[in-house]
Write an enzyme that holds these catalytic residues in place. Structure first.
Site, mmCIF file in Angstrom:
data_model
loop_
_atom_site.group_PDB
_atom_site.id
_atom_site.type_symbol
_atom_site.label_atom_id
_atom_site.label_comp_id
_atom_site.label_asym_id
_atom_site.label_seq_id
_atom_site.Cartn_x
_atom_site.Cartn_y
_atom_site.Cartn_z
ATOM 1 N N TRP A 152 16.942 61.596 39.493
ATOM 2 C CA TRP A 152 16.388 62.864 39.355
ATOM 3 C C TRP A 152 16.831 64.159 38.241
ATOM 4 C CZ3 TRP A 152 19.976 65.935 40.777
ATOM 5 C CH2 TRP A 152 20.260 65.672 40.981
ATOM 6 N N ASN A 153 17.955 63.277 37.847
ATOM 7 C CA ASN A 153 18.713 64.727 37.179
ATOM 8 C C ASN A 153 18.250 64.863 35.183
ATOM 9 O OD1 ASN A 153 20.040 62.305 36.910
ATOM 10 N ND2 ASN A 153 22.067 63.280 36.328
ATOM 11 N N GLU A 249 23.045 51.549 35.702
ATOM 12 C CA GLU A 249 23.586 52.814 35.484
ATOM 13 C C GLU A 249 23.703 53.697 36.486
ATOM 14 O OE1 GLU A 249 25.103 52.899 32.959
ATOM 15 O OE2 GLU A 249 23.735 51.838 30.891
ATOM 16 N N CYS A 283 25.817 62.718 35.682
ATOM 17 C CA CYS A 283 26.463 61.098 35.989
ATOM 18 C C CYS A 283 27.669 60.776 34.598
ATOM 19 C CB CYS A 283 25.750 59.568 35.404
ATOM 20 S SG CYS A 283 25.235 59.879 33.893
ATOM 21 N N GLY A 459 28.661 50.252 37.038
ATOM 22 C CA GLY A 459 27.507 49.843 36.370
ATOM 23 C C GLY A 459 27.353 48.154 35.856
ATOM 24 N N GLU A 463 23.232 50.628 27.866
ATOM 25 C CA GLU A 463 21.779 51.622 27.471
ATOM 26 C C GLU A 463 22.415 51.947 26.030
ATOM 27 O OE1 GLU A 463 20.437 53.810 30.536
ATOM 28 O OE2 GLU A 463 19.438 51.641 30.313
HETATM 29 P P1 NAD Z 1 20.097 57.176 44.292
HETATM 30 O O1 NAD Z 1 20.330 56.296 44.541
HETATM 31 O O2 NAD Z 1 19.512 57.686 45.363
HETATM 32 O O3 NAD Z 1 18.248 56.983 43.614
HETATM 33 C C1 NAD Z 1 17.871 57.175 42.112
HETATM 34 C C2 NAD Z 1 16.340 56.022 42.212
HETATM 35 O O4 NAD Z 1 16.843 54.942 43.445
HETATM 36 C C3 NAD Z 1 15.796 56.621 42.919
HETATM 37 O O5 NAD Z 1 13.984 56.761 42.010
HETATM 38 C C4 NAD Z 1 14.877 56.081 44.295
HETATM 39 O O6 NAD Z 1 14.023 56.904 44.977
HETATM 40 C C5 NAD Z 1 15.609 55.019 43.740
HETATM 41 N N1 NAD Z 1 15.052 53.648 45.413
HETATM 42 C C6 NAD Z 1 16.595 54.299 46.437
HETATM 43 N N2 NAD Z 1 16.385 53.011 47.076
HETATM 44 C C7 NAD Z 1 15.797 51.815 46.773
HETATM 45 C C8 NAD Z 1 16.175 50.908 46.808
HETATM 46 N N3 NAD Z 1 16.180 50.572 47.722
HETATM 47 N N4 NAD Z 1 15.932 50.077 46.376
HETATM 48 C C9 NAD Z 1 15.386 50.567 44.368
HETATM 49 N N5 NAD Z 1 14.924 51.543 44.009
HETATM 50 C C10 NAD Z 1 15.682 52.936 44.993
HETATM 51 O O7 NAD Z 1 20.262 58.111 42.752
HETATM 52 P P2 NAD Z 1 19.935 60.569 43.082
HETATM 53 O O8 NAD Z 1 20.636 60.819 43.687
HETATM 54 O O9 NAD Z 1 18.469 60.320 42.871
HETATM 55 O O10 NAD Z 1 21.001 59.781 41.595
HETATM 56 C C11 NAD Z 1 21.965 60.677 41.124
HETATM 57 C C12 NAD Z 1 22.966 59.053 41.245
HETATM 58 O O11 NAD Z 1 22.277 58.805 39.963
HETATM 59 C C13 NAD Z 1 24.361 59.755 41.282
HETATM 60 O O12 NAD Z 1 25.286 58.694 41.561
HETATM 61 C C14 NAD Z 1 24.395 59.310 39.101
HETATM 62 O O13 NAD Z 1 25.986 59.508 39.600
HETATM 63 C C15 NAD Z 1 23.087 58.807 39.343
HETATM 64 N N6 NAD Z 1 23.303 58.835 37.450
HETATM 65 C C16 NAD Z 1 23.898 57.429 37.149
HETATM 66 C C17 NAD Z 1 23.389 57.478 35.526
HETATM 67 C C18 NAD Z 1 24.165 56.299 34.626
HETATM 68 O O14 NAD Z 1 23.227 56.124 33.412
HETATM 69 N N7 NAD Z 1 25.182 55.782 34.686
HETATM 70 C C19 NAD Z 1 22.229 58.389 34.531
HETATM 71 C C20 NAD Z 1 21.617 59.359 35.839
HETATM 72 C C21 NAD Z 1 22.757 59.510 36.928
#
Ligand code: NAD
Length: 483
Positions: A152-153, A249, A283, A459, A463
């Site tokens: 969502w961020n 990621e 992130c 990861g 990208e």
């Molecule tokens: P999250 O892992 O809870 O959810 C991410 C997505 O995965 C959501 O769309 C969720 O519905 C989906 N999801 C949940 N369970 C799943 C499953 N079993 N299989 C497939 N999809 C599933 O993350 P969040 O709380 O939405 O976001 C925050 C996290 O994202 C932080 O850890 C942040 O660091 C990371 N992030 C990483 C990057 C990057 O480029 N490395 C960028 C932005 C955010």
């Protein structure tokens, strides 16, 4: 200010709205009494329908000339740009960030589409060679249906970073937004789809169950996932059964090492942006700071003075420098980190001012905190806090600072801050991470062409670059004719 949209989005399959049985409400994290809208929860059958549509579309889309695909995607990019003023306020109301941060999310998404439009055609060109006995052609072909799962961020840019390379190289896509920011992204993708053939862009909603069904589906050939490391591990498992390619990621716990020759006043604005943009929910935000022991008290005085100027309020309030965090569990986690730091005797500075304090309990608000944490193994230093609580750990020698920085399960980004270029580069090379910046960190520090991604639990894959990214959306097909 009209903050109550109350709109419903549906699934988007084959360029049509498809309703389903279950919907969830979406509330404004900065004003919880405002229901912003409703988003569907896709069933396993809905997921199958979306993937089948994407697969059928793939059979035609892959046949187009690369230049024709790029032209069509760029007309969709024009729609993105034209939608910013209307959709950015909606994004603020569902994910909590500031309006300028939401604008930036859309604009960065547009920039990715533009950057890829300039490099994909050359990448896709076949390499042909011929000698007396044979003719060889090494060609690149799209993989098929790509699933893009985003958090969502920064939902727009994180989707476009996947959609641009996927579609331009000839794949079709099913996007799953986060249930914590499903609305603006869906409206945007629907509008962009109008420029493209049916089934090229599809959108399904839901959380773990939907994500699992998507990443297990036999017809999905690649999963491009951004989210937390725990979820990433599940995604990799789910995708393994049918040998799907995965780009992950994931989370980060980015260290920033200040060297003793640093000019504090000069670096402070950039360092603060690196820590607090999007209320720390990035992130590759700075998530732990290592400061020379002898600079520590001057540094803490200086950073606290600056942070004390911050105002925390609703993302649509122009006076706000920080918005609320996105969700209840995130707020509870941050509060528990602060409590734990206090309970083990850390010095905790709670800073900044609250805008509309009467609305404070009606949103996920937290003031920025600085924690002097001498224990580099503490809970706060060791975790991804994902919020405006920043630990500062003093160090005595550079070796010690590097040991602290590298003692992490994560390895996304990192930074070194110094007035001496050569010294900074030397230290930067010793950090275990996908990216190390010097005198900058966080959003905007990485530019297109620098492979973006992490090592360790941060990861797999990269990208935002040409060969490392585009190779992940294509396969080689080698032909040989024997004369
Ligand atoms: P999250 O892992 O809870 O959810 C991410 C997505 O995965 C959501 O769309 C969720 O519905 C989906 N999801 C949940 N369970 C799943 C499953 N079993 N299989 C497939 N999809 C599933 O993350 P969040 O709380 O939405 O976001 C925050 C996290 O994202 C932080 O850890 C942040 O660091 C990371 N992030 C990483 C990057 C990057 O480029 N490395 C960028 C932005 C955010």
């Amino acid at each position: 200010m009209d903050r109550c949209h109350d709109l419903q989005v549906d699934l988007w399959i084959n360029n049509c709205d498809i309703s389903t049985k279950n919907y969830t409400d979406v509330y404004d994290p900065g004003r919880l009494t405002d229901r912003i809208g409703r988003a569907p929860v896709a069933s396993v059958e809905d997921v199958d329908r979306a993937v089948q549509a994407a697969h059928q579309a793939f059979l035609r889309w892959r046949k187009l000339e690369t230049k024709e695909r790029i032209a069509q995607v760029m007309s969709a990019a024009g729609v993105l740009k034209a939608s910013i003023a209307e959709l950015a306020p909606l994004l603020v109301s569902e994910h909590g960030g500031l309006l300028r941060e939401a604008n930036m999310d859309f604009m960065a998404g547009y920039n990715y589409l533009e950057k890829y439009s300039g490099v994909v055609a050359e990448f896709m060109e076949a390499e042909q060679s011929e000698d007396d006995i044979s003719w060889i052609s090494i060609e690149k072909i799209p993989k098929g249906v790509v699933v893009a799962i985003v958090p969502w961020n920064m939902p727009v840019v994180l989707t476009m970073m996947k959609l641009a390379p996927a579609l331009m190289t000839g794949n079709t896509i099913v996007v799953k937004p986060s249930p914590n920011a499903p609305l603006a992204l869906t409206l945007l993708l629907k509008r962009m789809s109008a420029c493209l053939p049916d089934g090229v862009i599809n959108v399904v909603h839901g959380d773990e169950e939907t994500g699992t069904a998507l990443t297990r589906h036999e017809l999905v050939k690649k999963v491009a996932f951004t989210g937390g490391s725990k979820t990433g591990k599940k995604v990799m498992n789910q995708a393994a059964a049918s040998f799907k390619a995965v780009t992950l990621e994931l989370g980060g716990n980015d260290p920033a090492i200040l060297l003793d020759d640093v000019n504090l006043e000069e670096i402070m604005p950039r360092l603060l942006r690196g820590i607090f943009t999007r209320t720390g929910q990035v992130c590759y935000a700075v998530k732990r700071l290592y400061v020379p022991e002898k600079l520590c008290s001057t540094f803490i005085d200086s950073i606290c003075d600056h942070i004390n100027e911050f105002k925390v309020g609703h993302g649509l309030d122009e006076r706000a420098s920080l918005g609320p965090v996105n969700n209840a569990s995130q707020l509870a986690f941050l509060c528990s980190l602060v409590e734990n730091a206090r309970s083990v005797g850390c010095k905790v500075y709670e800073l900044g001012t609250m805008l509309e304090p009467e609305n404070w309990s009606n949103g996920y608000y937290i003031r920025p905190h600085v924690v002097l944490d001498r224990d580099h193994t503490s809970q706060l230093v060791g975790c991804e806090q994902f919020g405006p609580v920043i630990p500062i750990t003093p160090y005595r020698t550079l070796e010690e600072a590097l040991t602290y920085a590298n003692a992490s399960e994560y390895g996304l980004a990192s930074s070194v801050w110094s007035g001496d270029f050569d010294r900074a580069v030397e230290v930067a090379r010793e950090i275990e991470a996908g990216l190390t910046f010097i005198n900058t960190h966080g959003l905007g520090s990485s530019v297109f062409g620098m492979p973006f991604g992490g090592i360790k639990s941060s990861g797999i894959g990269r990208e935002s670059s040409v060969a490392p990214t585009l190779s992940a959306y294509t396969d080689y097909h080698a032909l040989r004719y024997l004369k």
